[in-house]
Design a protein around this motif. Structure first.
Motif, PDB file in Angstrom:
ATOM      1  N   GLU A  35     -64.446 104.257 -55.791  1.00 40.43           N
ATOM      2  CA  GLU A  35     -64.035 104.850 -54.519  1.00 40.43           C
ATOM      3  C   GLU A  35     -62.899 104.086 -53.858  1.00 40.43           C
ATOM      4  O   GLU A  35     -62.125 104.659 -53.093  1.00 40.43           O
ATOM      5  N   CYS A  36     -62.806 102.794 -54.120  1.00 33.54           N
ATOM      6  CA  CYS A  36     -61.788 101.954 -53.470  1.00 33.54           C
ATOM      7  C   CYS A  36     -61.065 101.103 -54.511  1.00 33.54           C
ATOM      8  O   CYS A  36     -61.254  99.878 -54.562  1.00 33.54           O
ATOM      9  N   PRO A  37     -60.264 101.731 -55.357  1.00 36.16           N
ATOM     10  CA  PRO A  37     -59.560 100.956 -56.390  1.00 36.16           C
ATOM     11  C   PRO A  37     -58.644  99.886 -55.805  1.00 36.16           C
ATOM     12  O   PRO A  37     -58.320  98.906 -56.487  1.00 36.16           O
ATOM     13  N   ASP A  38     -58.255 100.053 -54.546  1.00 37.08           N
ATOM     14  CA  ASP A  38     -57.390  99.059 -53.907  1.00 37.08           C
ATOM     15  C   ASP A  38     -58.126  97.778 -53.560  1.00 37.08           C
ATOM     16  O   ASP A  38     -57.523  96.811 -53.081  1.00 37.08           O
ATOM     17  N   LEU A  39     -59.459  97.753 -53.797  1.00 40.18           N
ATOM     18  CA  LEU A  39     -60.224  96.539 -53.519  1.00 40.18           C
ATOM     19  C   LEU A  39     -60.081  95.493 -54.619  1.00 40.18           C
ATOM     20  O   LEU A  39     -60.492  94.344 -54.442  1.00 40.18           O
ATOM     21  N   VAL A  40     -59.534  95.891 -55.760  1.00 34.65           N
ATOM     22  CA  VAL A  40     -59.379  94.954 -56.868  1.00 34.65           C
ATOM     23  C   VAL A  40     -58.537  93.766 -56.401  1.00 34.65           C
ATOM     24  O   VAL A  40     -57.428  93.925 -55.890  1.00 34.65           O
ATOM     25  N   GLY A  41     -59.104  92.583 -56.554  1.00 31.84           N
ATOM     26  CA  GLY A  41     -58.394  91.378 -56.151  1.00 31.84           C
ATOM     27  C   GLY A  41     -58.615  90.962 -54.718  1.00 31.84           C
ATOM     28  O   GLY A  41     -58.197  89.879 -54.305  1.00 31.84           O
ATOM     29  N   VAL A  42     -59.313  91.815 -53.931  1.00 35.82           N
ATOM     30  CA  VAL A  42     -59.589  91.471 -52.531  1.00 35.82           C
ATOM     31  C   VAL A  42     -60.888  90.679 -52.458  1.00 35.82           C
ATOM     32  O   VAL A  42     -61.909  91.077 -53.040  1.00 35.82           O
ATOM     33  N   SER A  43     -60.893  89.575 -51.760  1.00 35.94           N
ATOM     34  CA  SER A  43     -62.098  88.774 -51.554  1.00 35.94           C
ATOM     35  C   SER A  43     -62.558  88.919 -50.105  1.00 35.94           C
ATOM     36  O   SER A  43     -61.771  88.687 -49.183  1.00 35.94           O
ATOM     37  N   PHE A  44     -63.822  89.302 -49.933  1.00 38.73           N
ATOM     38  CA  PHE A  44     -64.377  89.491 -48.597  1.00 38.73           C
ATOM     39  C   PHE A  44     -65.134  88.226 -48.188  1.00 38.73           C
ATOM     40  O   PHE A  44     -65.856  87.637 -49.006  1.00 38.73           O
ATOM     41  N   ASN A  45     -64.991  87.831 -46.937  1.00 38.24           N
ATOM     42  CA  ASN A  45     -65.681  86.618 -46.481  1.00 38.24           C
ATOM     43  C   ASN A  45     -66.828  86.894 -45.530  1.00 38.24           C
ATOM     44  O   ASN A  45     -67.305  86.000 -44.838  1.00 38.24           O
ATOM     45  N   ALA A  46     -67.297  88.153 -45.500  1.00 39.70           N
ATOM     46  CA  ALA A  46     -68.500  88.472 -44.727  1.00 39.70           C
ATOM     47  C   ALA A  46     -69.134  89.738 -45.285  1.00 39.70           C
ATOM     48  O   ALA A  46     -68.439  90.697 -45.632  1.00 39.70           O
ATOM     49  N   LEU A  47     -70.467  89.742 -45.384  1.00 35.52           N
ATOM     50  CA  LEU A  47     -71.250  90.916 -45.759  1.00 35.52           C
ATOM     51  C   LEU A  47     -72.286  91.129 -44.664  1.00 35.52           C
ATOM     52  O   LEU A  47     -73.151  90.275 -44.448  1.00 35.52           O
ATOM     53  N   LEU A  48     -72.193  92.247 -43.966  1.00 29.46           N
ATOM     54  CA  LEU A  48     -73.068  92.520 -42.830  1.00 29.46           C
ATOM     55  C   LEU A  48     -73.944  93.730 -43.125  1.00 29.46           C
ATOM     56  O   LEU A  48     -73.456  94.771 -43.561  1.00 29.46           O
ATOM     57  N   ALA A  49     -75.238  93.593 -42.883  1.00 24.19           N
ATOM     58  CA  ALA A  49     -76.163  94.716 -43.032  1.00 24.19           C
ATOM     59  C   ALA A  49     -77.245  94.566 -41.979  1.00 24.19           C
ATOM     60  O   ALA A  49     -77.288  93.600 -41.229  1.00 24.19           O
ATOM     61  N   GLU A  50     -78.137  95.544 -41.923  1.00 22.99           N
ATOM     62  CA  GLU A  50     -79.249  95.456 -40.983  1.00 22.99           C
ATOM     63  C   GLU A  50     -80.433  96.229 -41.538  1.00 22.99           C
ATOM     64  O   GLU A  50     -80.286  96.925 -42.545  1.00 22.99           O
ATOM     65  N   PRO A  51     -81.594  96.111 -40.917  1.00 18.95           N
ATOM     66  CA  PRO A  51     -82.823  96.593 -41.561  1.00 18.95           C
ATOM     67  C   PRO A  51     -82.834  98.040 -42.020  1.00 18.95           C
ATOM     68  O   PRO A  51     -83.599  98.389 -42.903  1.00 18.95           O
ATOM     69  N   ALA A  52     -82.016  98.904 -41.445  1.00 22.99           N
ATOM     70  CA  ALA A  52     -82.045 100.303 -41.864  1.00 22.99           C
ATOM     71  C   ALA A  52     -80.909 100.641 -42.813  1.00 22.99           C
ATOM     72  O   ALA A  52     -80.567 101.795 -42.983  1.00 22.99           O
TER      73      ALA A  52
END
Length: 362
Positions: free
Chosen positions: A126-143
């Motif tokens: 879905e996001c081929p432009d993410l190749v090579g991108v490094s994320f420094n936060a992953l946010l989620a919640e109970p639902a």
């Protein structure tokens, strides 16, 4: 997505979820937690929270946000809300179809369903432009898993279903920097032994009803340990705690998903508080019908969110009730204790198994 009449009204969130969005305390908790994880220039992934986390992240100065939603309706709502808030250039919303946590590819194919692509592959497609991108936060919640049908939305799921976050978080590790902020960073399974007034009757076998013999239906009901755990809005029923609250199992989402097993209970109050034991003493006299269970999420080092029963009435979360076959008479001064016979987490299937019993100490 296929032809659909978008003029028809659609249910995106249930009553539990709507109350959660409207609760000021809930909003404050997540505003504080996101503020501790996101700053100017942060690149983050937000996992299926109904777009609230994505918008909070942009308010904190996030440079790039990928917002994952587990239902089409929530995806459409997120796109509209984010566009209206002028965050469209920063936030990208992606619909991901997640398999049931316990379903393997073979089990889905046996039911005639195509194997669901893994989360990492979905993101790449879905996001081929993410190749090579490094994320420094992953946010989620109970639902995060599915806000529209899960236990938090008033559906039939259990709170424990969303422990699948650990598996999915591990799966996309290669998209994260080594020092990425993970929210929630952990969770605890918490419980308390209880006596019910009326709720216990929901698990009793049925014979004759208005002249109809319904007993055959009782014989085909599942009898495994998992079927003993049912989600209920505990605030709607009368109940009495018969033990102190105790911790059962702890999860650390900052590390890789792994199998966990434990046969220890840690009472929070009373005798043996804070120490591991295979059984806990009862603190009151009554009939023990069940163990009430819930999750307490460690969002950040300083921010916690409990999905336990509320002292102030209506609660936004359904608790999990583990029923015994029959009630057991207990008292604070007897040798009868609540035993944890099994507690295990299977990393592959994201399955939490628990088994309790009430028996005398030998």
């Amino acid at each position: 997505d296929g032809p659909e009449d978008m003029s028809l009204p659609r249910l995106v969130y249930g009553g539990h979820r709507l109350r959660m969005f409207a609760a000021e305390a809930y909003q404050r908790i997540y505003s504080q937690a996101v503020g501790e994880c996101v700053g100017q220039g942060t690149k983050c992934i937000c996992a299926g929270d109904g777009h609230m986390l994505a918008m909070l992240a942009t308010e904190q100065g996030a440079e790039r946000v990928v917002n994952l939603e587990a239902s089409l309706q929530a995806t459409r709502l997120a796109v509209e809300a984010i566009s209206a808030c002028a965050s469209e250039g920063v936030v990208r919303t992606v619909h991901v179809e997640l398999a049931e946590a316990s379903d393997s590819d073979e089990e889905q194919e046996d039911r005639g369903q195509p194997a669901t692509a893994c989360l990492l592959q979905t993101l790449r497609d879905e996001c081929p432009d993410l190749v090579g991108v490094s994320f420094n936060a992953l946010l989620a919640e109970p639902a995060y898993l599915d806000a529209s049908i899960g236990a938090h939305a008033g559906g039939g799921g259990l709170q424990f279903d969303n422990l699948r976050f650990w598996k999915d978080r591990t799966e996309i590790s290669e998209l994260l920097t080594t020092d990425a902020k993970i929210m929630p960073m952990g969770a605890k399974v918490v419980g308390v032994a209880v006596e019910f007034d009326d709720l216990r009757s929901s698990q009793e076998k049925v014979n004759l009803v208005e002249g109809f013999d319904l007993s055959p239906f009782c014989e085909i009901q599942p009898t495994d340990e998992e079927s003993r755990m049912v989600a209920f809005d505990l605030w709607m029923y009368k109940w009495k705690p018969l033990s102190h609250t105790f911790d059962i199992m702890e999860f650390d989402f900052t590390g890789e998903n792994r199998d966990v097993s434990s046969i220890h209970l840690r009472p929070r109050d009373g005798a043996g508080a804070g120490h591991a034991a295979s059984a806990v003493a009862f603190s009151a006299t009554g009939t023990c019908h069940a163990v009430v269970l819930w999750l307490e999420w460690q969002l950040t080092q300083s921010v916690e969110l409990s999905c336990g029963p509320s002292d102030s009435g209506v609660c936004n979360y359904k608790q999990v009730v583990y029923f015994f076959d029959k009630g057991e008479s207990v008292s604070a001064d007897s040798s009868t204790k609540l035993h944890l016979d099994r507690a295990s987490w299977e990393s592959g299937s994201s399955c939490l198994s628990l088994s309790f019993s009430v028996k005398q100490e030998s």
